[in-house]
Design a protein around this motif. Structure first.
Motif, PDB file in Angstrom:
ATOM      1  N   UNK A 114       0.854  -1.181   0.000  1.00  0.00           N
ATOM      2  CA  UNK A 114       0.000   0.000   0.000  1.00  0.00           C
ATOM      3  C   UNK A 114       0.890   1.231   0.000  1.00  0.00           C
ATOM      4  N   UNK A 115       0.768   2.097  -1.026  1.00  0.00           N
ATOM      5  CA  UNK A 115       1.609   3.291  -1.054  1.00  0.00           C
ATOM      6  C   UNK A 115       1.218   4.270   0.056  1.00  0.00           C
ATOM      7  N   UNK A 116       2.178   5.035   0.538  1.00  0.00           N
ATOM      8  CA  UNK A 116       1.903   6.030   1.593  1.00  0.00           C
ATOM      9  C   UNK A 116       1.709   7.408   0.972  1.00  0.00           C
ATOM     10  N   UNK A 139      -0.771   9.295   0.578  1.00  0.00           N
ATOM     11  CA  UNK A 139      -1.696  10.256   1.190  1.00  0.00           C
ATOM     12  C   UNK A 139      -1.213  10.656   2.589  1.00  0.00           C
ATOM     13  N   UNK A 140       0.042  10.351   2.884  1.00  0.00           N
ATOM     14  CA  UNK A 140       0.584  10.666   4.209  1.00  0.00           C
ATOM     15  C   UNK A 140       0.438  12.152   4.511  1.00  0.00           C
ATOM     16  N   UNK A 141      -0.149  12.464   5.666  1.00  0.00           N
ATOM     17  CA  UNK A 141      -0.312  13.847   6.083  1.00  0.00           C
ATOM     18  C   UNK A 141      -1.471  14.574   5.426  1.00  0.00           C
ATOM     19  N   UNK A 142      -2.119  13.925   4.473  1.00  0.00           N
ATOM     20  CA  UNK A 142      -3.254  14.586   3.810  1.00  0.00           C
ATOM     21  C   UNK A 142      -4.508  14.473   4.667  1.00  0.00           C
ATOM     22  N   UNK A 143      -5.292  15.522   4.657  1.00  0.00           N
ATOM     23  CA  UNK A 143      -6.555  15.513   5.399  1.00  0.00           C
ATOM     24  C   UNK A 143      -7.700  15.301   4.404  1.00  0.00           C
ATOM     25  N   UNK A 144      -8.426  14.201   4.616  1.00  0.00           N
ATOM     26  CA  UNK A 144      -9.436  13.759   3.664  1.00  0.00           C
ATOM     27  C   UNK A 144     -10.814  13.752   4.335  1.00  0.00           C
ATOM     28  N   UNK A 145     -11.775  14.392   3.680  1.00  0.00           N
ATOM     29  CA  UNK A 145     -13.157  14.454   4.173  1.00  0.00           C
ATOM     30  C   UNK A 145     -14.047  13.678   3.203  1.00  0.00           C
ATOM     31  N   UNK A 196      -6.927   5.732   5.035  1.00  0.00           N
ATOM     32  CA  UNK A 196      -6.159   5.598   6.282  1.00  0.00           C
ATOM     33  C   UNK A 196      -4.944   4.707   6.031  1.00  0.00           C
ATOM     34  N   UNK A 197      -5.143   3.615   5.292  1.00  0.00           N
ATOM     35  CA  UNK A 197      -4.032   2.692   4.995  1.00  0.00           C
ATOM     36  C   UNK A 197      -2.924   3.394   4.208  1.00  0.00           C
ATOM     37  N   UNK A 198      -3.294   4.424   3.418  1.00  0.00           N
ATOM     38  CA  UNK A 198      -2.309   5.161   2.620  1.00  0.00           C
ATOM     39  C   UNK A 198      -1.776   6.392   3.347  1.00  0.00           C
ATOM     40  N   UNK A 199      -2.116   6.515   4.625  1.00  0.00           N
ATOM     41  CA  UNK A 199      -1.494   7.550   5.450  1.00  0.00           C
ATOM     42  C   UNK A 199      -2.322   8.780   5.721  1.00  0.00           C
ATOM     43  N   UNK A 200      -3.562   8.833   5.197  1.00  0.00           N
ATOM     44  CA  UNK A 200      -4.375  10.038   5.360  1.00  0.00           C
ATOM     45  C   UNK A 200      -4.993  10.120   6.758  1.00  0.00           C
ATOM     46  N   UNK A 201      -5.347  11.361   7.132  1.00  0.00           N
ATOM     47  CA  UNK A 201      -6.208  11.579   8.291  1.00  0.00           C
ATOM     48  C   UNK A 201      -7.620  11.735   7.734  1.00  0.00           C
ATOM     49  N   UNK A 238     -17.489   0.723  11.472  1.00  0.00           N
ATOM     50  CA  UNK A 238     -16.629   1.800  10.992  1.00  0.00           C
ATOM     51  C   UNK A 238     -15.158   1.412  11.116  1.00  0.00           C
ATOM     52  N   UNK A 239     -14.350   1.719  10.078  1.00  0.00           N
ATOM     53  CA  UNK A 239     -12.935   1.344  10.124  1.00  0.00           C
ATOM     54  C   UNK A 239     -12.191   2.063  11.245  1.00  0.00           C
ATOM     55  N   UNK A 240     -11.167   1.406  11.764  1.00  0.00           N
ATOM     56  CA  UNK A 240     -10.373   1.982  12.836  1.00  0.00           C
ATOM     57  C   UNK A 240      -9.592   3.199  12.326  1.00  0.00           C
ATOM     58  N   UNK A 241      -9.414   4.184  13.175  1.00  0.00           N
ATOM     59  CA  UNK A 241      -8.588   5.329  12.812  1.00  0.00           C
ATOM     60  C   UNK A 241      -9.315   6.397  12.022  1.00  0.00           C
ATOM     61  N   UNK A 242     -10.640   6.276  11.879  1.00  0.00           N
ATOM     62  CA  UNK A 242     -11.428   7.255  11.124  1.00  0.00           C
ATOM     63  C   UNK A 242     -12.287   8.053  12.102  1.00  0.00           C
TER      64      UNK A 242
END
Ligand code: CTP
Ligand code: CA
Length: 237
Positions: A6-8, A10-16, A49-54, A66-70
């Motif tokens: 899984x590529x990272x 989206x690391x640090x990106x904020x996704x709505x 989340x797996x690709x690093x997003x918040x 609901x998935x963990x970390x969301x």
């Protein structure tokens, strides 16, 4: 085709993300609703989340784990969804509107349950429900963004094609009308119904003729394909 690495990207990106389907109440026990399950938006949240997003997921009437970390925000109506999306848009890098938003709501809400005999003068009469338009949330956040380049705004559309055009023709017109950056088009037809686990979509980009076809595959695999396109769009601006 599993997702080995899984590529990272989206690391640090904020996704709505919005998902599910809005319900518009008629009275305390009844509503107008739709069959959207929320599965695609949940899969998008989990893969982001797996690709690093918040990830913040605004869920309209979703009955799924609901998935963990969301961060999950629950809503019922289109106007509640509009409030939660509009107030958060500016602080996100990407907004994905997957939710099936009711185009109309009852003009009036009855504070008490509507009775079968609502007109004593005509005991067999049936009431007429008058509808009014709901706000277009996606078009609204595009308008609020104005000339700014962020956030990247992604719309979804389920199309069957009709006498006025093919699925892709209708999707191109919708993309232009909405003014969002990407439009993910779900082809719905006789053998393709709501709530299934396999899906296939086309991803259209504003200002480009290119179309990315994804699936048929699981909603999770299709989600990764969508994030591939999003991640590319985020790096070329
Ligand atoms: N959408 C929205 N607010 C609405 C209706 C739709 O934000 N009131 C969003 C959906 O979440 C989706 C996109 O707009 O991302 C396209 O929704 P769709 O129902 O396909 O578009 P409409 O403009 O409502 O067109 P129609 O239903 O007539 O096809
Ligand atoms: Ca609609």
């Amino acid at each position: 085709t599993g997702v080995a690495q899984v590529p990272a990207d989206l690391a640090g990106r904020r996704v709505l993300i919005s998902t599910g389907g809005t319900r518009e109440p008629l009275d305390p026990v009844r509503y107008l609703g739709n069959r959207s399950s929320g599965k695609q938006g949940v899969a998008l949240a989990e893969t982001a989340v797996a690709r690093g997003a918040h990830v913040t997921l605004v869920a309209a009437n979703v009955d799924l784990p609901m998935p963990e970390g969301v961060d999950v925000v629950r809503v019922g109506t289109a106007r509640e969804l509009q409030q939660e999306i509009t107030s958060r848009t500016a602080e996100h890098d990407v907004v994905v509107m997957v939710a099936a938003v009711a185009d109309f709501r009852p003009a009036e809400y009855a504070d008490s349950k509507i009775k079968k005999t609502h007109d004593p003068g005509d005991p067999d009469a049936a009431p007429t429900i008058t509808l009014v338009r709901n706000p277009d949330i996606l078009a609204g956040i595009v308008a609020d963004r104005g000339a700014a380049t962020t956030p990247l705004i992604v719309g979804f559309a389920a199309e069957t094609g009709d006498a006025t055009g093919s699925v892709l023709d209708l999707a191109r017109a919708k993309l232009a009308r909405k003014g969002c950056d990407l439009l993910v088009v779900n082809e719905v037809g006789v053998d393709k119904t709501f709530g299934l686990d396999e899906t296939s979509v086309h991803v259209l980009t504003r200002g480009s003729e290119a179309v990315t076809d994804l699936g048929p595959a699981s909603k999770s695999e299709v989600s990764h394909g969508i994030w591939d396109v999003v991640a590319r769009s985020l790096t070329v601006d």
